[in-house]
Design a protein around this motif. Sequence first.
Motif, PDB file in Angstrom:
ATOM      1  N   GLU A   6       0.993  -1.306  -0.165  1.00  0.00           N
ATOM      2  CA  GLU A   6      -0.023  -0.054  -0.091  1.00  0.00           C
ATOM      3  C   GLU A   6       0.878   1.245  -0.056  1.00  0.00           C
ATOM      4  OE1 GLU A   6      -3.242   1.814   3.097  1.00  0.00           O
ATOM      5  OE2 GLU A   6      -3.530  -0.389   2.336  1.00  0.00           O
ATOM      6  N   SER A   7       2.086   1.179   0.741  1.00  0.00           N
ATOM      7  CA  SER A   7       2.857   2.305   0.902  1.00  0.00           C
ATOM      8  C   SER A   7       3.433   2.612  -0.467  1.00  0.00           C
ATOM      9  CB  SER A   7       3.952   2.144   1.813  1.00  0.00           C
ATOM     10  OG  SER A   7       4.757   3.190   1.764  1.00  0.00           O
ATOM     11  N   ALA A   8       3.848   1.476  -1.354  1.00  0.00           N
ATOM     12  CA  ALA A   8       4.462   1.580  -2.434  1.00  0.00           C
ATOM     13  C   ALA A   8       3.443   2.174  -3.559  1.00  0.00           C
ATOM     14  CB  ALA A   8       5.060   0.033  -2.930  1.00  0.00           C
ATOM     15  N   THR A   9       2.231   2.017  -3.586  1.00  0.00           N
ATOM     16  CA  THR A   9       1.319   2.347  -4.350  1.00  0.00           C
ATOM     17  C   THR A   9       0.941   3.668  -4.202  1.00  0.00           C
ATOM     18  OG1 THR A   9       0.236  -0.031  -4.438  1.00  0.00           O
ATOM     19  CG2 THR A   9      -1.223   1.892  -5.176  1.00  0.00           C
ATOM     20  N   ASP A  10       0.978   4.204  -2.974  1.00  0.00           N
ATOM     21  CA  ASP A  10       0.728   5.625  -2.544  1.00  0.00           C
ATOM     22  C   ASP A  10       1.974   6.402  -3.088  1.00  0.00           C
ATOM     23  OD1 ASP A  10      -1.594   5.031  -1.446  1.00  0.00           O
ATOM     24  OD2 ASP A  10      -0.767   5.079   0.525  1.00  0.00           O
ATOM     25  N   THR A  11       3.303   5.794  -2.893  1.00  0.00           N
ATOM     26  CA  THR A  11       4.453   6.548  -3.586  1.00  0.00           C
ATOM     27  C   THR A  11       4.558   6.645  -4.940  1.00  0.00           C
ATOM     28  OG1 THR A  11       5.722   5.565  -1.496  1.00  0.00           O
ATOM     29  CG2 THR A  11       6.990   6.439  -3.479  1.00  0.00           C
ATOM     30  N   GLY A  14       2.033   9.141  -6.028  1.00  0.00           N
ATOM     31  CA  GLY A  14       2.238  10.508  -5.837  1.00  0.00           C
ATOM     32  C   GLY A  14       3.452  11.003  -6.882  1.00  0.00           C
ATOM     33  N   GLU A  15       4.243  10.017  -7.183  1.00  0.00           N
ATOM     34  CA  GLU A  15       5.269  10.210  -8.100  1.00  0.00           C
ATOM     35  C   GLU A  15       4.694  10.558  -9.492  1.00  0.00           C
ATOM     36  OE1 GLU A  15       8.726  11.138  -7.831  1.00  0.00           O
ATOM     37  OE2 GLU A  15       7.874  10.970  -5.757  1.00  0.00           O
ATOM     38  N   LEU A  16       3.818   9.980  -9.917  1.00  0.00           N
ATOM     39  CA  LEU A  16       2.905  10.016 -11.100  1.00  0.00           C
ATOM     40  C   LEU A  16       2.192  11.412 -11.192  1.00  0.00           C
ATOM     41  CD1 LEU A  16       1.941   9.046 -13.735  1.00  0.00           C
ATOM     42  CD2 LEU A  16       0.126   7.868 -12.699  1.00  0.00           C
ATOM     43  N   GLY A  17       1.838  11.762  -9.941  1.00  0.00           N
ATOM     44  CA  GLY A  17       1.148  13.151  -9.861  1.00  0.00           C
ATOM     45  C   GLY A  17       1.741  14.285 -10.132  1.00  0.00           C
ATOM     46  N   ARG A  18       3.115  13.959  -9.539  1.00  0.00           N
ATOM     47  CA  ARG A  18       4.183  14.767  -9.583  1.00  0.00           C
ATOM     48  C   ARG A  18       4.625  15.089 -11.116  1.00  0.00           C
ATOM     49  NH1 ARG A  18      10.106  15.355  -8.872  1.00  0.00           N
ATOM     50  NH2 ARG A  18      10.182  13.012  -8.853  1.00  0.00           N
TER      51      ARG A  18
END
Length: 104
Positions: A6-11, A14-18
């Motif tokens: 779940e943490s890897a997915t959130d990260t 987040g990077e895709l959003g950036r």
Amino acid sequence: MTDAAESATDTAQGELGRLLDFGMWFEVILVFAGYLLPFFVKSTLEGRDIITLPNEVYGLAMIFGSGYVLSGSHRHSVGLGSGVYIAENVVSNRLEITDTLAGN
């Protein structure tokens, strides 16, 4: 889903959003413009036989000039690009590290 997954997915999200953030790409464009500006100024001045200066001086002039023309993060980004121009010229032309690494 485990906490690590779940943490890897959130990260990743987040990077895709950036990567999709226009503000980040605008800053990249400003840094690139700061890198290219010394080339343009040098080509203009030396191409017309107006003046010949060391490459690093053109980078310093762009850092100094961007401080007067721009403000805030724009000034910082353009100055950063001009700083990279200076660093590249010092590494390539003064210290000849690029030739050493390339085996020339």
